[in-house]
Design a protein around this motif. Structure first.
Motif, PDB file in Angstrom:
ATOM      1  N   MET A 141      55.513  43.918  47.599  1.00 20.80           N
ATOM      2  CA  MET A 141      55.125  45.263  47.142  1.00 20.80           C
ATOM      3  C   MET A 141      54.682  45.244  45.677  1.00 20.80           C
ATOM      4  O   MET A 141      53.693  45.874  45.315  1.00 20.80           O
ATOM      5  CB  MET A 141      56.283  46.250  47.334  1.00 20.80           C
ATOM      6  N   LYS A 142      55.397  44.508  44.846  1.00 20.02           N
ATOM      7  CA  LYS A 142      55.032  44.403  43.426  1.00 20.02           C
ATOM      8  C   LYS A 142      53.656  43.762  43.268  1.00 20.02           C
ATOM      9  O   LYS A 142      52.829  44.223  42.479  1.00 20.02           O
ATOM     10  CB  LYS A 142      56.076  43.599  42.660  1.00 20.02           C
ATOM     11  N   ARG A 143      53.408  42.696  44.021  1.00 19.65           N
ATOM     12  CA  ARG A 143      52.116  42.014  43.927  1.00 19.65           C
ATOM     13  C   ARG A 143      50.993  42.892  44.479  1.00 19.65           C
ATOM     14  O   ARG A 143      49.896  42.923  43.938  1.00 19.65           O
ATOM     15  CB  ARG A 143      52.157  40.671  44.665  1.00 19.65           C
ATOM     16  N   PHE A 144      51.291  43.641  45.556  1.00 16.34           N
ATOM     17  CA  PHE A 144      50.304  44.554  46.122  1.00 16.34           C
ATOM     18  C   PHE A 144      49.940  45.633  45.101  1.00 16.34           C
ATOM     19  O   PHE A 144      48.756  45.931  44.890  1.00 16.34           O
ATOM     20  CB  PHE A 144      50.835  45.190  47.414  1.00 16.34           C
ATOM     21  N   GLU A 145      50.948  46.206  44.456  1.00 19.56           N
ATOM     22  CA  GLU A 145      50.702  47.230  43.433  1.00 19.56           C
ATOM     23  C   GLU A 145      49.880  46.666  42.280  1.00 19.56           C
ATOM     24  O   GLU A 145      48.971  47.330  41.769  1.00 19.56           O
ATOM     25  CB  GLU A 145      52.024  47.795  42.921  1.00 19.56           C
ATOM     26  N   ALA A 146      50.191  45.432  41.864  1.00 19.88           N
ATOM     27  CA  ALA A 146      49.426  44.792  40.796  1.00 19.88           C
ATOM     28  C   ALA A 146      47.974  44.606  41.237  1.00 19.88           C
ATOM     29  O   ALA A 146      47.040  44.814  40.452  1.00 19.88           O
ATOM     30  CB  ALA A 146      50.052  43.446  40.425  1.00 19.88           C
ATOM     31  N   CYS A 150      38.691  46.648  37.938  1.00 23.10           N
ATOM     32  CA  CYS A 150      37.411  46.017  38.272  1.00 23.10           C
ATOM     33  C   CYS A 150      36.366  47.072  38.622  1.00 23.10           C
ATOM     34  O   CYS A 150      35.203  46.967  38.207  1.00 23.10           O
ATOM     35  CB  CYS A 150      37.574  45.029  39.415  1.00 23.10           C
ATOM     36  N   THR A 151      36.768  48.071  39.374  1.00 23.34           N
ATOM     37  CA  THR A 151      35.854  49.157  39.729  1.00 23.34           C
ATOM     38  C   THR A 151      35.366  49.869  38.479  1.00 23.34           C
ATOM     39  O   THR A 151      34.174  50.178  38.357  1.00 23.34           O
ATOM     40  CB  THR A 151      36.533  50.155  40.685  1.00 23.34           C
ATOM     41  N   LYS A 152      36.269  50.103  37.536  1.00 24.69           N
ATOM     42  CA  LYS A 152      35.900  50.758  36.280  1.00 24.69           C
ATOM     43  C   LYS A 152      34.897  49.895  35.505  1.00 24.69           C
ATOM     44  O   LYS A 152      33.911  50.408  34.975  1.00 24.69           O
ATOM     45  CB  LYS A 152      37.146  51.015  35.432  1.00 24.69           C
ATOM     46  N   ILE A 153      35.144  48.594  35.453  1.00 25.25           N
ATOM     47  CA  ILE A 153      34.225  47.686  34.757  1.00 25.25           C
ATOM     48  C   ILE A 153      32.846  47.725  35.409  1.00 25.25           C
ATOM     49  O   ILE A 153      31.818  47.787  34.726  1.00 25.25           O
ATOM     50  CB  ILE A 153      34.785  46.246  34.746  1.00 25.25           C
ATOM     51  N   GLU A 175      42.464  36.695  39.433  1.00 22.23           N
ATOM     52  CA  GLU A 175      43.853  37.122  39.601  1.00 22.23           C
ATOM     53  C   GLU A 175      44.017  37.897  40.905  1.00 22.23           C
ATOM     54  O   GLU A 175      45.003  37.717  41.625  1.00 22.23           O
ATOM     55  CB  GLU A 175      44.282  37.978  38.408  1.00 22.23           C
ATOM     56  N   LEU A 176      43.055  38.726  41.216  1.00 20.43           N
ATOM     57  CA  LEU A 176      43.099  39.494  42.460  1.00 20.43           C
ATOM     58  C   LEU A 176      43.049  38.559  43.669  1.00 20.43           C
ATOM     59  O   LEU A 176      43.791  38.751  44.642  1.00 20.43           O
ATOM     60  CB  LEU A 176      41.932  40.481  42.492  1.00 20.43           C
ATOM     61  N   GLU A 177      42.220  37.530  43.602  1.00 22.00           N
ATOM     62  CA  GLU A 177      42.152  36.549  44.689  1.00 22.00           C
ATOM     63  C   GLU A 177      43.476  35.799  44.834  1.00 22.00           C
ATOM     64  O   GLU A 177      43.922  35.524  45.953  1.00 22.00           O
ATOM     65  CB  GLU A 177      41.015  35.562  44.429  1.00 22.00           C
ATOM     66  N   GLN A 178      44.113  35.500  43.705  1.00 21.04           N
ATOM     67  CA  GLN A 178      45.403  34.809  43.743  1.00 21.04           C
ATOM     68  C   GLN A 178      46.460  35.696  44.402  1.00 21.04           C
ATOM     69  O   GLN A 178      47.250  35.227  45.226  1.00 21.04           O
ATOM     70  CB  GLN A 178      45.847  34.421  42.333  1.00 21.04           C
ATOM     71  N   LYS A 180      46.083  47.884  41.028  1.00 23.58           N
ATOM     72  CA  LYS A 180      45.771  48.195  39.625  1.00 23.58           C
ATOM     73  C   LYS A 180      44.569  47.375  39.152  1.00 23.58           C
ATOM     74  O   LYS A 180      43.645  47.910  38.533  1.00 23.58           O
ATOM     75  CB  LYS A 180      46.985  47.899  38.741  1.00 23.58           C
ATOM     76  N   ILE A 181      44.574  46.078  39.457  1.00 32.10           N
ATOM     77  CA  ILE A 181      43.471  45.217  39.059  1.00 32.10           C
ATOM     78  C   ILE A 181      42.175  45.652  39.748  1.00 32.10           C
ATOM     79  O   ILE A 181      41.106  45.677  39.135  1.00 32.10           O
ATOM     80  CB  ILE A 181      43.788  43.741  39.371  1.00 32.10           C
TER      81      ILE A 181
END
Length: 77
Positions: A32-37, A45-48, A13-16, A40-41
């Motif tokens: 901006m919405k996609r950048f914010e998403a 991923c960092t947390k995982i 999803e991040l690559e998309q 968040k992703i």
């Protein structure tokens, strides 16, 4: 029932999102919405990855004591 997305799903999803932003077809608001998403992703991923690193930490029992040994990759050598 909600199923947590896997790390791999989140990366896809991040690559998309990155591809959409690179294409430049989105207006500023949508960009901006996609950048914010994406941010968040990325944090998810960092947390995982952080949690996976903790799991890689190996507990070894030695004379009744537990010693914590961190798994080392070749890059850390």
């Amino acid at each position: 029932m909600s199923v947590k997305a896997s790390f791999e799903d989140k990366m896809k999803e991040l690559e998309q999102i990155a591809q959409e932003l690179e294409n430049g077809d989105l207006n500023l608001d949508e960009s901006m919405k996609r950048f914010e998403a994406g941010i968040k992703i990325s944090k998810e991923c960092t947390k995982i990855l952080d949690e996976a690193e903790k799991k890689i930490t190996i507990l070894i029992e030695d004379n009744g004591k537990l010693e914590e040994n961190k798994y080392e990759t070749h890059e850390e050598n």
